[in-house]
Design a protein around this motif. Structure first.
Motif, PDB file in Angstrom:
ATOM      1  N   THR A   1     -42.658  -3.877  51.353  1.00  0.00           N
ATOM      2  CA  THR A   1     -41.293  -4.395  51.477  1.00  0.00           C
ATOM      3  C   THR A   1     -40.653  -4.560  50.109  1.00  0.00           C
ATOM      4  O   THR A   1     -39.482  -4.211  49.901  1.00  0.00           O
ATOM      5  N   GLU A   2     -41.420  -5.066  49.140  1.00  0.00           N
ATOM      6  CA  GLU A   2     -40.898  -5.227  47.783  1.00  0.00           C
ATOM      7  C   GLU A   2     -40.563  -3.868  47.179  1.00  0.00           C
ATOM      8  O   GLU A   2     -39.504  -3.701  46.554  1.00  0.00           O
ATOM      9  N   ALA A   3     -41.451  -2.891  47.378  1.00  0.00           N
ATOM     10  CA  ALA A   3     -41.184  -1.549  46.861  1.00  0.00           C
ATOM     11  C   ALA A   3     -39.981  -0.916  47.559  1.00  0.00           C
ATOM     12  O   ALA A   3     -39.185  -0.202  46.943  1.00  0.00           O
ATOM     13  N   LEU A   4     -39.831  -1.189  48.842  1.00  0.00           N
ATOM     14  CA  LEU A   4     -38.693  -0.682  49.611  1.00  0.00           C
ATOM     15  C   LEU A   4     -37.379  -1.194  49.033  1.00  0.00           C
ATOM     16  O   LEU A   4     -36.435  -0.431  48.806  1.00  0.00           O
ATOM     17  N   HIS A   5     -37.315  -2.496  48.769  1.00  0.00           N
ATOM     18  CA  HIS A   5     -36.097  -3.076  48.190  1.00  0.00           C
ATOM     19  C   HIS A   5     -35.868  -2.570  46.765  1.00  0.00           C
ATOM     20  O   HIS A   5     -34.725  -2.328  46.356  1.00  0.00           O
ATOM     21  N   PHE A   6     -36.949  -2.413  46.027  1.00  0.00           N
ATOM     22  CA  PHE A   6     -36.866  -1.943  44.643  1.00  0.00           C
ATOM     23  C   PHE A   6     -36.237  -0.551  44.583  1.00  0.00           C
ATOM     24  O   PHE A   6     -35.318  -0.297  43.796  1.00  0.00           O
ATOM     25  N   THR A   7     -36.720   0.356  45.415  1.00  0.00           N
ATOM     26  CA  THR A   7     -36.180   1.719  45.404  1.00  0.00           C
ATOM     27  C   THR A   7     -34.727   1.756  45.861  1.00  0.00           C
ATOM     28  O   THR A   7     -33.923   2.527  45.335  1.00  0.00           O
ATOM     29  N   GLY A   8     -34.377   0.920  46.828  1.00  0.00           N
ATOM     30  CA  GLY A   8     -32.994   0.878  47.288  1.00  0.00           C
ATOM     31  C   GLY A   8     -32.047   0.395  46.209  1.00  0.00           C
ATOM     32  O   GLY A   8     -30.952   0.950  46.029  1.00  0.00           O
ATOM     33  N   ARG A   9     -32.480  -0.638  45.471  1.00  0.00           N
ATOM     34  CA  ARG A   9     -31.628  -1.153  44.393  1.00  0.00           C
ATOM     35  C   ARG A   9     -31.387  -0.092  43.329  1.00  0.00           C
ATOM     36  O   ARG A   9     -30.250   0.078  42.862  1.00  0.00           O
ATOM     37  N   TRP A  10     -32.446   0.626  42.954  1.00  0.00           N
ATOM     38  CA  TRP A  10     -32.273   1.629  41.903  1.00  0.00           C
ATOM     39  C   TRP A  10     -31.486   2.838  42.382  1.00  0.00           C
ATOM     40  O   TRP A  10     -30.783   3.483  41.585  1.00  0.00           O
ATOM     41  N   ALA A  11     -31.544   3.153  43.660  1.00  0.00           N
ATOM     42  CA  ALA A  11     -30.707   4.239  44.187  1.00  0.00           C
ATOM     43  C   ALA A  11     -29.228   3.906  43.999  1.00  0.00           C
ATOM     44  O   ALA A  11     -28.436   4.741  43.554  1.00  0.00           O
ATOM     45  N   VAL A  12     -28.860   2.665  44.318  1.00  0.00           N
ATOM     46  CA  VAL A  12     -27.464   2.242  44.161  1.00  0.00           C
ATOM     47  C   VAL A  12     -27.087   2.201  42.681  1.00  0.00           C
ATOM     48  O   VAL A  12     -25.989   2.636  42.291  1.00  0.00           O
ATOM     49  N   ARG A  13     -27.977   1.698  41.856  1.00  0.00           N
ATOM     50  CA  ARG A  13     -27.675   1.603  40.420  1.00  0.00           C
ATOM     51  C   ARG A  13     -27.430   2.975  39.805  1.00  0.00           C
ATOM     52  O   ARG A  13     -26.467   3.169  39.052  1.00  0.00           O
ATOM     53  N   PHE A  14     -28.283   3.932  40.125  1.00  0.00           N
ATOM     54  CA  PHE A  14     -28.107   5.266  39.552  1.00  0.00           C
ATOM     55  C   PHE A  14     -26.882   5.971  40.134  1.00  0.00           C
ATOM     56  O   PHE A  14     -26.233   6.762  39.441  1.00  0.00           O
ATOM     57  N   LEU A  15     -26.556   5.689  41.379  1.00  0.00           N
ATOM     58  CA  LEU A  15     -25.344   6.264  41.958  1.00  0.00           C
ATOM     59  C   LEU A  15     -24.106   5.747  41.227  1.00  0.00           C
ATOM     60  O   LEU A  15     -23.195   6.518  40.895  1.00  0.00           O
ATOM     61  N   LEU A  16     -24.081   4.450  40.943  1.00  0.00           N
ATOM     62  CA  LEU A  16     -22.954   3.889  40.199  1.00  0.00           C
ATOM     63  C   LEU A  16     -22.925   4.417  38.769  1.00  0.00           C
ATOM     64  O   LEU A  16     -21.848   4.637  38.199  1.00  0.00           O
ATOM     65  N   ALA A  17     -24.103   4.623  38.177  1.00  0.00           N
ATOM     66  CA  ALA A  17     -24.146   5.184  36.825  1.00  0.00           C
ATOM     67  C   ALA A  17     -23.526   6.580  36.794  1.00  0.00           C
ATOM     68  O   ALA A  17     -22.796   6.929  35.867  1.00  0.00           O
ATOM     69  N   ALA A  18     -23.803   7.369  37.837  1.00  0.00           N
ATOM     70  CA  ALA A  18     -23.207   8.709  37.918  1.00  0.00           C
ATOM     71  C   ALA A  18     -21.689   8.622  38.034  1.00  0.00           C
ATOM     72  O   ALA A  18     -20.959   9.392  37.397  1.00  0.00           O
ATOM     73  N   LEU A  19     -21.210   7.662  38.827  1.00  0.00           N
ATOM     74  CA  LEU A  19     -19.761   7.497  38.991  1.00  0.00           C
ATOM     75  C   LEU A  19     -19.101   6.973  37.723  1.00  0.00           C
ATOM     76  O   LEU A  19     -17.903   7.189  37.508  1.00  0.00           O
ATOM     77  N   ALA A  20     -19.871   6.272  36.890  1.00  0.00           N
ATOM     78  CA  ALA A  20     -19.299   5.695  35.668  1.00  0.00           C
ATOM     79  C   ALA A  20     -19.065   6.733  34.576  1.00  0.00           C
ATOM     80  O   ALA A  20     -18.346   6.469  33.611  1.00  0.00           O
ATOM     81  N   LEU A  21     -19.643   7.913  34.722  1.00  0.00           N
ATOM     82  CA  LEU A  21     -19.554   8.901  33.647  1.00  0.00           C
ATOM     83  C   LEU A  21     -18.125   9.360  33.384  1.00  0.00           C
ATOM     84  O   LEU A  21     -17.732   9.528  32.227  1.00  0.00           O
ATOM     85  N   THR A  22     -17.352   9.566  34.431  1.00  0.00           N
ATOM     86  CA  THR A  22     -15.975  10.054  34.223  1.00  0.00           C
ATOM     87  C   THR A  22     -15.131   9.040  33.457  1.00  0.00           C
ATOM     88  O   THR A  22     -14.463   9.412  32.477  1.00  0.00           O
TER      89      THR A  22
ATOM     90  N   ALA B   1     -32.910  11.115  44.962  1.00  0.00           N
ATOM     91  CA  ALA B   1     -34.376  11.030  44.994  1.00  0.00           C
ATOM     92  C   ALA B   1     -34.826   9.589  45.243  1.00  0.00           C
ATOM     93  O   ALA B   1     -35.755   9.345  46.036  1.00  0.00           O
ATOM     94  N   TRP B   2     -34.174   8.639  44.599  1.00  0.00           N
ATOM     95  CA  TRP B   2     -34.522   7.236  44.819  1.00  0.00           C
ATOM     96  C   TRP B   2     -34.194   6.807  46.244  1.00  0.00           C
ATOM     97  O   TRP B   2     -34.946   6.050  46.868  1.00  0.00           O
ATOM     98  N   ALA B   3     -33.072   7.291  46.780  1.00  0.00           N
ATOM     99  CA  ALA B   3     -32.710   6.950  48.164  1.00  0.00           C
ATOM    100  C   ALA B   3     -33.693   7.571  49.147  1.00  0.00           C
ATOM    101  O   ALA B   3     -34.067   6.949  50.148  1.00  0.00           O
ATOM    102  N   ALA B   4     -34.125   8.805  48.866  1.00  0.00           N
ATOM    103  CA  ALA B   4     -35.114   9.457  49.731  1.00  0.00           C
ATOM    104  C   ALA B   4     -36.441   8.696  49.686  1.00  0.00           C
ATOM    105  O   ALA B   4     -37.107   8.516  50.719  1.00  0.00           O
ATOM    106  N   GLY B   5     -36.821   8.237  48.500  1.00  0.00           N
ATOM    107  CA  GLY B   5     -38.025   7.424  48.381  1.00  0.00           C
ATOM    108  C   GLY B   5     -37.900   6.115  49.145  1.00  0.00           C
ATOM    109  O   GLY B   5     -38.873   5.617  49.732  1.00  0.00           O
TER     110      GLY B   5
END
Length: 290
Positions: free
Chosen positions: A44-65, A89-93
Motif C-alpha cells: 500500500t505504501e509503495a502504491l501511494h508512493f508510485t502514484g505521487r511520483w506519477a503526478v509529480r513528473f506529469l506536472l514537471a512535464a507541463l512546467a517545461l513550457t 511509466a510511474w502511473a503504469a507501475g
C-alpha cells in the motif's frame, strides 16, 4: 539518438540529469523495501508512493513550457518527452502495484475500477497517458501531423483527472493532493498570462503568484467542506499560522513568487549582457523534438 544524447549524437547532461531524476525515486523505494522500511502495509505504501511520483513528473512535464518562455532556454524541450513517458511509466507501475495488492485478481481489480469512482477516474488518466506515450515517437508525430498537437492537448484533461484521483483517495489529509492541484493551477494561470502576449515582467509574475495562491486556498476550502465534512474555515485559517506548518496555498505562493524572483534576476542578467531585458511574448521557438 539514445536516452543520453541529443539529435546530433552528443552527450546531453540535461537528458542524463532528467533520467537520473526519473530513476532516483525508484532507487529510494527499492532501498526502503530491502530495508523493510515501508511499514506493515508495504504494498500500500509503495502504491501511494508510485502514484505521487506519477503526478509529480506529469506536472514537471507541463512546467517545461512556462519555464522555456520565461528563461528562453529552449533546450528544455529535449526532456519534455522523457518526462512525459516517465510519468506514464510511474502511473503504469502504480496500476501494477494495485493488481498486486488485490493478489493478482484481475476480475476483482476490474470490478473495483468500474464501481469505485476514484479508481475509474485514475484508470481513465492512465489510459490517456498510455495513448500519449504510444504516440510520442518521431514516426507517430510525422504520421499524425497536426492531429498530434490536438491529441496531446489532452494532457491537461489527463492531469486534471490524475489530481482528482489523488484528492479522492487522500481521504482526510489531502494536503499534498491540494498542493499538486495548486501547482497545476499555477501552470494554467501562466498559460493564460502568456496569451496576453505582453512582456511578462515582475508585476504580472506577482499577480500570477497571488492568484495561484488564492485559487489553491479556494480549492482546499471547497474540498474539505464538500468532500470530507471537516470544518473548511479552520483549514482556511491555518494559512495564517505558518508556525503550524505550511499549507498548500502558502507553498504555491512561495514557489510562484520564487519563480518571479528568479525571472527578475535573469532579466537583470540579460540587461547586463546587453540584452533587451524583457521576457518573451507569444510562442517559444519550437526546437525539433527529442
Amino acid at each position: 539518438m539514445s536516452l543520453l544524447t541529443d539529435r546530433s549524437g552528443r552527450f546531453s547532461a540535461l537528458k542524463t540529469c532528467c533520467l537520473l531524476a526519473l530513476l532516483a525515486p525508484a532507487a529510494w523505494l527499492l532501498w526502503r523495501w530491502l530495508n523493510h522500511d515501508l511499514g506493515p502495509r508495504a504494498i500500500t505504501e509503495a502504491l501511494h508512493f508510485t502514484g505521487r511520483w506519477a503526478v509529480r513528473f506529469l506536472l514537471a512535464a507541463l512546467a517545461l513550457t512556462p519555464l522555456m518562455r520565461l528563461s528562453r532556454w529552449t533546450r528544455l524541450a529535449l526532456i519534455r518527452r522523457m518526462l512525459g513517458v516517465g510519468a506514464f511509466a510511474w502511473a503504469a507501475g502504480h496500476l501494477f502495484l494495485y493488481v498486486i495488492s488485490v493478489k493478482y485478481d484481475i476480475a476483482f481489480a476490474a470490478s473495483e475500477i468500474i464501481n469505485r469512482y476514484y479508481l475509474t477516474i485514475g484508470f481513465a488518466a492512465l489510459v490517456g497517458l498510455t495513448m500519449l506515450a504510444a504516440t510520442s515517437t518521431d514516426a507517430m508525430i510525422a504520421r499524425l501531423g497536426n492531429w498530434w498537437k490536438r491529441l496531446h492537448r489532452l494532457v491537461y484533461v489527463i492531469a486534471t483527472l490524475a489530481i482528482l484521483h489523488f484528492l479522492m483517495q487522500s481521504k482526510l489529509d489531502a494536503s499534498e493532493a491540494t498542493l499538486m492541484a495548486g501547482l497545476f493551477l499555477t501552470l494554467m494561470i501562466y498559460r493564460a498570462a502568456f496569451r496576453v502576449r505582453r512582456p511578462v515582467g515582475p508585476t504580472m509574475l506577482a499577480a500570477v503568484a497571488a492568484t495561484a495562491a488564492v485559487a489553491t486556498a479556494i480549492v482546499e476550502f471547497a474540498w474539505y467542506g464538500l468532500a470530507t465534512g471537516a470544518n473548511p474555515w479552520r483549514v482556511l485559517q491555518a494559512n495564517l499560522h505558518p508556525e503550524r506548518g505550511l499549507r498548500p496555498a502558502v507553498i504555491v505562493l512561495l514557489v510562484a513568487a520564487g519563480l518571479g524572483v528568479a525571472t527578475e534576476v535573469w532579466r537583470r542578467f540579460q540587461e547586463a549582457r546587453g540584452g533587451k531585458g524583457t521576457f518573451p511574448t507569444g510562442r517559444v521557438p519550437q526546437p525539433r523534438r527529442a
